[in-house]
Design a protein around this motif. Structure first.
Motif, mmCIF file in Angstrom:
data_model
loop_
_atom_site.group_PDB
_atom_site.id
_atom_site.type_symbol
_atom_site.label_atom_id
_atom_site.label_comp_id
_atom_site.label_asym_id
_atom_site.label_seq_id
_atom_site.Cartn_x
_atom_site.Cartn_y
_atom_site.Cartn_z
ATOM 1 N N GLY A 1 11.162 6.795 5.844
ATOM 2 C CA GLY A 1 11.667 5.875 4.834
ATOM 3 C C GLY A 1 10.724 4.726 4.612
ATOM 4 O O GLY A 1 9.570 4.754 5.042
ATOM 5 N N LEU A 2 11.231 3.718 3.918
ATOM 6 C CA LEU A 2 10.467 2.522 3.602
ATOM 7 C C LEU A 2 10.941 1.385 4.500
ATOM 8 O O LEU A 2 12.146 1.126 4.598
ATOM 9 C CB LEU A 2 10.668 2.152 2.132
ATOM 10 C CG LEU A 2 10.073 0.824 1.656
ATOM 11 C CD1 LEU A 2 8.560 0.855 1.768
ATOM 12 C CD2 LEU A 2 10.519 0.547 0.226
ATOM 13 N N VAL A 3 9.996 0.700 5.134
ATOM 14 C CA VAL A 3 10.332 -0.394 6.032
ATOM 15 C C VAL A 3 9.276 -1.481 5.896
ATOM 16 O O VAL A 3 8.118 -1.189 5.561
ATOM 17 C CB VAL A 3 10.429 0.122 7.484
ATOM 18 C CG1 VAL A 3 9.084 0.629 7.977
ATOM 19 C CG2 VAL A 3 10.997 -0.931 8.418
ATOM 20 N N GLY B 1 8.980 -3.830 11.258
ATOM 21 C CA GLY B 1 10.244 -3.126 11.403
ATOM 22 C C GLY B 1 10.120 -1.874 12.251
ATOM 23 O O GLY B 1 9.070 -1.577 12.819
ATOM 24 N N SER B 2 11.229 -1.138 12.328
ATOM 25 C CA SER B 2 11.303 0.054 13.177
ATOM 26 C C SER B 2 11.893 1.225 12.413
ATOM 27 O O SER B 2 12.697 1.041 11.486
ATOM 28 C CB SER B 2 12.162 -0.218 14.413
ATOM 29 O OG SER B 2 11.620 -1.246 15.208
ATOM 30 N N LEU B 3 11.502 2.412 12.817
ATOM 31 C CA LEU B 3 12.091 3.652 12.337
ATOM 32 C C LEU B 3 12.142 4.627 13.502
ATOM 33 O O LEU B 3 11.321 4.556 14.419
ATOM 34 C CB LEU B 3 11.267 4.274 11.210
ATOM 35 C CG LEU B 3 11.351 3.663 9.815
ATOM 36 C CD1 LEU B 3 10.338 4.341 8.891
ATOM 37 C CD2 LEU B 3 12.758 3.782 9.242
ATOM 38 N N ASN C 1 8.172 1.224 16.610
ATOM 39 C CA ASN C 1 8.469 -0.206 16.538
ATOM 40 C C ASN C 1 7.240 -0.972 16.072
ATOM 41 O O ASN C 1 6.114 -0.477 16.153
ATOM 42 C CB ASN C 1 8.911 -0.716 17.904
ATOM 43 C CG ASN C 1 10.177 -0.067 18.399
ATOM 44 O OD1 ASN C 1 11.048 0.315 17.608
ATOM 45 N ND2 ASN C 1 10.299 0.073 19.703
ATOM 46 N N ASN C 2 7.482 -2.196 15.618
ATOM 47 C CA ASN C 2 6.394 -3.064 15.162
ATOM 48 C C ASN C 2 5.458 -2.311 14.205
ATOM 49 O O ASN C 2 4.236 -2.304 14.381
ATOM 50 C CB ASN C 2 5.613 -3.597 16.364
ATOM 51 C CG ASN C 2 4.634 -4.687 15.981
ATOM 52 O OD1 ASN C 2 4.796 -5.350 14.952
ATOM 53 N ND2 ASN C 2 3.615 -4.876 16.792
ATOM 54 N N GLN D 1 8.050 11.245 4.989
ATOM 55 C CA GLN D 1 7.223 10.113 4.558
ATOM 56 C C GLN D 1 7.664 8.826 5.248
ATOM 57 O O GLN D 1 8.860 8.491 5.255
ATOM 58 C CB GLN D 1 7.325 9.944 3.042
ATOM 59 C CG GLN D 1 6.569 8.744 2.492
ATOM 60 C CD GLN D 1 5.059 8.914 2.551
ATOM 61 O OE1 GLN D 1 4.538 9.956 2.151
ATOM 62 N NE2 GLN D 1 4.358 7.896 3.054
ATOM 63 N N VAL D 2 6.701 8.112 5.780
ATOM 64 C CA VAL D 2 6.923 6.781 6.326
ATOM 65 C C VAL D 2 6.048 5.814 5.544
ATOM 66 O O VAL D 2 4.829 6.005 5.455
ATOM 67 C CB VAL D 2 6.577 6.712 7.826
ATOM 68 C CG1 VAL D 2 6.614 5.265 8.318
ATOM 69 C CG2 VAL D 2 7.534 7.580 8.633
ATOM 70 N N THR D 3 6.674 4.805 4.958
ATOM 71 C CA THR D 3 5.950 3.808 4.187
ATOM 72 C C THR D 3 6.257 2.426 4.747
ATOM 73 O O THR D 3 7.429 2.048 4.854
ATOM 74 C CB THR D 3 6.332 3.861 2.703
ATOM 75 O OG1 THR D 3 6.086 5.183 2.202
ATOM 76 C CG2 THR D 3 5.514 2.864 1.903
#
Length: 124
Positions: free
Chosen positions: A10-12, A16-18, A84-85, A119-121
């Motif tokens: 996702g979008l962070v 932030g963290s995912l 994280n971070n 996807q990581v944004t």
């Protein structure tokens, strides 16, 4: 047959963290080494992290060491990547991979099964 399905991208915002998940529908998950790779636009695929079949031993790329944590739950046939971070340079498609070996590797050519990617944004 091994089928890997990633989720959790996702979008962070930066900092932030995912948490990414990769579920395997096969019945031999516990005997495979698992890994996460990523590919940013215009760049080659790179190793992120790997975990041995037992889950006891983990490995990380220097760029994510101290920020990312890989883990697995063999009872649920799932491997996780806690991120994280997060930084903008972490933006990429993240792929889960399985290797028909209990030993880890940072070479994508040694992995036999791949997920479709998530996807990581990370925005600055």
């Amino acid at each position: 047959q091994v089928q890997l399905v990633e989720s959790g991208g996702g979008l962070v915002q930066a900092g932030g963290s995912l948490r990414l998940s990769c579920a395997d529908s096969g019945r031999t998950f516990s005997s495979y080494a698992m890994a996460w790779f990523r590919q940013a636009r215009g760049k080659e695929r790179e190793f992120v992290s790997s975990i041995r079949w037992s889950g006891v031993t983990t490995y990380y790329a220097d760029s994510v060491k101290g920020r990312f944590t890989i883990s697995r739950d063999n009872a649920k046939n799932t491997v996780y990547l806690q991120m994280n971070n997060l930084k903008p340079e972490d933006t990429a498609i993240y792929y889960c991979a399985a290797r028909r070996s209990r030993l880890w590797s940072d070479d994508g050519r040694e992995y036999d099964y791949w997920g479709q990617g998530t996807q990581v944004t990370v925005s600055s």
